[in-house]
Design a protein around this motif. Structure first.
Motif, PDB file in Angstrom:
ATOM      1  N   GLU A   1       0.828  -1.208   0.000  1.00 48.69           N
ATOM      2  CA  GLU A   1       0.000   0.000   0.000  1.00 48.69           C
ATOM      3  C   GLU A   1       0.862   1.257   0.000  1.00 48.69           C
ATOM      4  O   GLU A   1       0.579   2.212  -0.737  1.00 48.69           O
TER       5      GLU A   1
ATOM      6  N   GLN B   1       3.944   1.502  -1.124  1.00 50.94           N
ATOM      7  CA  GLN B   1       4.570   1.578  -2.444  1.00 50.94           C
ATOM      8  C   GLN B   1       3.584   2.072  -3.491  1.00 50.94           C
ATOM      9  O   GLN B   1       3.943   2.853  -4.372  1.00 50.94           O
ATOM     10  N   ARG B   2       2.340   1.631  -3.399  1.00 50.56           N
ATOM     11  CA  ARG B   2       1.309   2.086  -4.338  1.00 50.56           C
ATOM     12  C   ARG B   2       1.071   3.584  -4.158  1.00 50.56           C
ATOM     13  O   ARG B   2       0.978   4.326  -5.145  1.00 50.56           O
ATOM     14  N   ASP B   3       1.006   4.040  -2.905  1.00 53.46           N
ATOM     15  CA  ASP B   3       0.821   5.466  -2.641  1.00 53.46           C
ATOM     16  C   ASP B   3       2.000   6.280  -3.178  1.00 53.46           C
ATOM     17  O   ASP B   3       1.808   7.334  -3.789  1.00 53.46           O
TER      18      ASP B   3
ATOM     19  N   PHE C   1       4.001   5.397  -5.612  1.00 51.79           N
ATOM     20  CA  PHE C   1       3.899   5.359  -7.074  1.00 51.79           C
ATOM     21  C   PHE C   1       2.881   6.377  -7.567  1.00 51.79           C
ATOM     22  O   PHE C   1       3.136   7.091  -8.538  1.00 51.79           O
ATOM     23  N   GLU C   2       1.728   6.447  -6.906  1.00 52.41           N
ATOM     24  CA  GLU C   2       0.693   7.411  -7.287  1.00 52.41           C
ATOM     25  C   GLU C   2       1.214   8.843  -7.165  1.00 52.41           C
ATOM     26  O   GLU C   2       0.969   9.681  -8.039  1.00 52.41           O
ATOM     27  N   GLN C   3       1.946   9.126  -6.091  1.00 53.10           N
ATOM     28  CA  GLN C   3       2.507  10.471  -5.917  1.00 53.10           C
ATOM     29  C   GLN C   3       3.499  10.780  -7.027  1.00 53.10           C
ATOM     30  O   GLN C   3       3.461  11.865  -7.631  1.00 53.10           O
ATOM     31  N   LYS C   4       4.371   9.840  -7.320  1.00 50.76           N
ATOM     32  CA  LYS C   4       5.355  10.051  -8.386  1.00 50.76           C
ATOM     33  C   LYS C   4       4.665  10.217  -9.740  1.00 50.76           C
ATOM     34  O   LYS C   4       5.074  11.044 -10.553  1.00 50.76           O
ATOM     35  N   TRP C   5       3.623   9.408  -9.979  1.00 50.86           N
ATOM     36  CA  TRP C   5       2.897   9.501 -11.238  1.00 50.86           C
ATOM     37  C   TRP C   5       2.231  10.873 -11.379  1.00 50.86           C
ATOM     38  O   TRP C   5       2.274  11.483 -12.448  1.00 50.86           O
ATOM     39  N   ASN C   6       1.625  11.351 -10.302  1.00 49.13           N
ATOM     40  CA  ASN C   6       0.984  12.668 -10.335  1.00 49.13           C
ATOM     41  C   ASN C   6       2.010  13.765 -10.594  1.00 49.13           C
ATOM     42  O   ASN C   6       1.743  14.696 -11.368  1.00 49.13           O
TER      43      ASN C   6
ATOM     44  N   GLU D   1       2.947  13.570 -14.281  1.00 48.36           N
ATOM     45  CA  GLU D   1       1.897  14.138 -15.134  1.00 48.36           C
ATOM     46  C   GLU D   1       1.898  15.666 -15.057  1.00 48.36           C
ATOM     47  O   GLU D   1       1.807  16.350 -16.084  1.00 48.36           O
TER      48      GLU D   1
END
Length: 167
Positions: free
Chosen positions: A62, A64-66, A68-73, A76
């Motif tokens: 979880e 790592q997923r968070d 990843f989401e922060q890095k992805w945002n 973008e």
């Protein structure tokens, strides 16, 4: 059922033997049950440890997923900003190029080295038009013609046509 078997036995020795055998059998069953209980406790301990490992792995996943989401945002957002900056740079580049071109044209039309024949010319169409008119007037075959003057007009025409064509 076993009590009925006990009642059927005739002698006390047989009863004692039967009781002894039954006692041994019951002790064996008790040991077997105790061994199974210990085995179940071990298995429960292993299961609890595995469950705690699974919980830790789930939490790690979880986080790592968070992350990843922060890095992805961020990626973008930065990509959008990069596209905006690129468009802004292209617009500024065009504005600067236009400004430099206008300034060069202004300085070319006002420069001292520009002959009086092409003064005020600001584009290729008016340059060609003026050149044709000057050829008619100053061509050596005409009454007012002069070969040296025509060479100066041709030189200046070539220089200005290269300037307006951007070469």
């Amino acid at each position: 059922m076993e009590v009925a078997m006990f009642d059927e036995l005739s002698s006390e020795d047989e009863k004692k033997k039967w009781l002894f055998k039954e006692n041994v059998r019951l002790q064996e069953l008790s040991r077997n049950l105790e061994d199974e209980r210990k085995l179940i406790e071990i298995q429960m301990g292993m299961l609890q440890r595995q469950q705690s490992k699974n919980m830790l792995l789930k939490k790690q996943l979880e986080s790592q997923r968070d992350l990843f989401e922060q890095k992805w945002n961020i990626l973008e957002r930065e990509t959008r900003q990069l596209a905006i900056d690129k468009d802004k740079f292209e617009r500024e580049k065009l504005i600067y190029k236009d400004k430099v071109y206008r300034e060069a044209r202004r300085s070319m039309s006002n420069a001292e080295n520009v002959k009086i024949f092409f003064k005020g010319v600001e584009d290729t169409t008016s340059l060609k038009k003026r050149y044709k008119a000057l050829l008619k007037i100053y061509h050596p075959d005409n009454m007012h013609g002069d070969k040296e003057l025509l060479q100066a007009i041709n030189t200046e025409y070539e220089r200005l046509s290269r300037f307006y064509l951007g070469t």
